[in-house]
Design a protein around this motif. Structure first.
Motif, PDB file in Angstrom:
ATOM      1  N   THR A  21      -1.409  -2.001 -10.483  1.00 26.68           N
ATOM      2  CA  THR A  21      -0.906  -1.663  -9.156  1.00 26.68           C
ATOM      3  C   THR A  21       0.118  -2.734  -8.767  1.00 26.68           C
ATOM      4  O   THR A  21       0.183  -3.810  -9.378  1.00 26.68           O
ATOM      5  N   GLN A  42       2.726   2.414  -5.628  1.00 21.78           N
ATOM      6  CA  GLN A  42       1.685   1.398  -5.586  1.00 21.78           C
ATOM      7  C   GLN A  42       0.642   1.557  -6.691  1.00 21.78           C
ATOM      8  O   GLN A  42       0.116   0.590  -7.195  1.00 21.78           O
ATOM      9  N   GLU A  43       0.307   2.780  -7.076  1.00 21.65           N
ATOM     10  CA  GLU A  43      -0.800   3.003  -7.998  1.00 21.65           C
ATOM     11  C   GLU A  43      -0.552   2.364  -9.363  1.00 21.65           C
ATOM     12  O   GLU A  43       0.561   1.937  -9.685  1.00 21.65           O
ATOM     13  N   ALA A  44      -1.604   2.298 -10.192  1.00 25.10           N
ATOM     14  CA  ALA A  44      -1.515   1.677 -11.511  1.00 25.10           C
ATOM     15  C   ALA A  44      -0.488   2.387 -12.382  1.00 25.10           C
ATOM     16  O   ALA A  44      -0.557   3.603 -12.584  1.00 25.10           O
ATOM     17  N   ASN A  45       0.468   1.629 -12.882  1.00 19.62           N
ATOM     18  CA  ASN A  45       1.543   2.162 -13.714  1.00 19.62           C
ATOM     19  C   ASN A  45       2.028   1.095 -14.689  1.00 19.62           C
ATOM     20  O   ASN A  45       1.755  -0.094 -14.498  1.00 19.62           O
ATOM     21  N   SER A  91       0.805  -1.225   0.000  1.00 23.24           N
ATOM     22  CA  SER A  91       0.000   0.000   0.000  1.00 23.24           C
ATOM     23  C   SER A  91       0.833   1.268   0.000  1.00 23.24           C
ATOM     24  O   SER A  91       0.376   2.324  -0.436  1.00 23.24           O
ATOM     25  N   THR A  96       0.023  -4.538  -6.144  1.00 15.79           N
ATOM     26  CA  THR A  96      -0.742  -5.688  -5.663  1.00 15.79           C
ATOM     27  C   THR A  96      -1.194  -6.558  -6.824  1.00 15.79           C
ATOM     28  O   THR A  96      -1.070  -7.797  -6.793  1.00 15.79           O
ATOM     29  N   GLU A  97      -1.704  -5.924  -7.903  1.00 14.11           N
ATOM     30  CA  GLU A  97      -2.122  -6.678  -9.089  1.00 14.11           C
ATOM     31  C   GLU A  97      -0.931  -7.365  -9.748  1.00 14.11           C
ATOM     32  O   GLU A  97      -1.044  -8.501 -10.226  1.00 14.11           O
ATOM     33  N   ARG A 153       4.652  -1.521 -15.819  1.00 18.99           N
ATOM     34  CA  ARG A 153       5.484  -2.334 -14.928  1.00 18.99           C
ATOM     35  C   ARG A 153       6.427  -3.235 -15.707  1.00 18.99           C
ATOM     36  O   ARG A 153       6.118  -3.677 -16.819  1.00 18.99           O
TER      37      ARG A 153
END
Length: 310
Positions: free
Chosen positions: A255, A222-225, A208, A257-258, A227
């Motif tokens: 993210t 953490q946010e959508a980027n 997080s 986490t994803e 990768r």
């Protein structure tokens, strides 16, 4: 009147000097190339990689697959979701039959800060079958950087990832495991970015609020980027993943986490997050297969992870 003018002139000169010094300091930190001297280590020679013998039979390949006597590479494009929630990513499944042939290379064949080339350019120089961008070690001056069996930097700062001669990948703490110990254990390459995504088959933790760099202006990633990551299913069996992003309707990115969940779904027992954003690039047989987010073209990076042609 003369004294007042003199004070104004002096004030202007001082201001320009400060501005000039500030601009130079910024250029020195982020733009000017600095080649650094590698760190010699008495145990380094024992871990240097040896070249893989050429294949006895000709290699076979098409736009998404490559196979020779020692290595098999298979790439697939995956798209999930719809509309603003669409995600597009590329998975390269890599297996070695006899000996790990996973190498690293520096931009312009030089180690240091602010030395960059496009992933495709470094890949072409090194005759790569497959390549992804690495950890962009050249953006920072800390971390433990071992490449092809040589220690180049030894400034512990974060969780790293190590490739060993037996074809295994393993996350570790740079502050708890010394570079010399890694070499003694057979490490050939280390990467300093993170975080560790999968450890011993389990999601490595809570993502997080993750900060890779501690210098001013850095924030959680953490946010959508877009990768880039690397994982191990079993020794000598790897998965490279590049996620496109920042392109609504095509791919929003993932993210952390994803991204960790994806590696676990792919069967990775160990996985690590590498430099992302505009750097995220996958090259296969001299072709950029994904769509980098850096204004529609590649962004220069300091290093790649690659598999050479046999």
């Amino acid at each position: 009147m003369f004294r007042r003018r003199k004070k104004i002139i002096v004030s202007i000169i001082v201001s320009l000097t400060i501005i000039g010094s500030t601009l130079y300091a910024l250029a020195d930190r982020y733009l000017i190339e600095h080649v650094e001297i590698r760190i010699d280590s008495g145990s380094a020679a024992a871990s240097k990689e040896t070249s893989i013998p050429s294949s006895a039979s000709p290699a076979q390949w098409d736009d998404w697959n490559y196979k020779d006597d020692n290595q098999t590479v298979s790439i697939k494009k995956v798209q999930t979701g719809s509309g603003a929630d669409t995600i597009t990513y590329y998975v390269a499944d890599v297996e070695f039959n006899n000996q790990t042939n996973l190498l690293t290379a520096f931009a312009k064949n030089a180690f240091g800060t602010n030395i960059t080339e496009n992933t495709s350019e470094i890949a072409a120089t090194n005759n790569a079958v497959l390549a992804i961008n690495g950890d962009y070690y050249g953006f920072r001056n800390d971390g433990v950087i071992i490449r092809n069996g040589t220690i180049y930097r030894n400034e512990p700062a974060r969780d790293g990832f190590a490739l060993f001669k037996n074809g295994s990948l393993q996350g570790y703490s740079e502050e708890q495991t010394s570079a010399d110990d890694l070499l003694a254990e057979g490490a050939t390459n280390t990467f300093s970015f993170g975080p560790i995504l999968v450890d011993d088959g389990k999601i490595a933790g809570d993502f997080s609020s993750v900060r890779i760099d501690k210098n001013f202006g850095n924030r959680s990633i953490q946010e959508a980027n877009p990768r880039t990551g690397i994982g191990m299913i079993t020794p000598n069996h790897f998965v490279f993943v590049v996620v496109d992003g920042r392109n609504t309707g095509y791919s929003r990115g993932m993210t952390l986490t994803e991204f960790a969940d994806l590696f676990k779904e792919l069967g990775a027992t160990e996985a690590y997050n590498l430099d992302g954003g505009g750097s995220s690039t996958m090259v296969f047989m001299d072709r950029v297969v994904n769509t980098p987010s850096s204004h529609g073209s590649e962004r220069g990076v300091s290093d790649i992870i690659y598999i050479p042609k046999s």
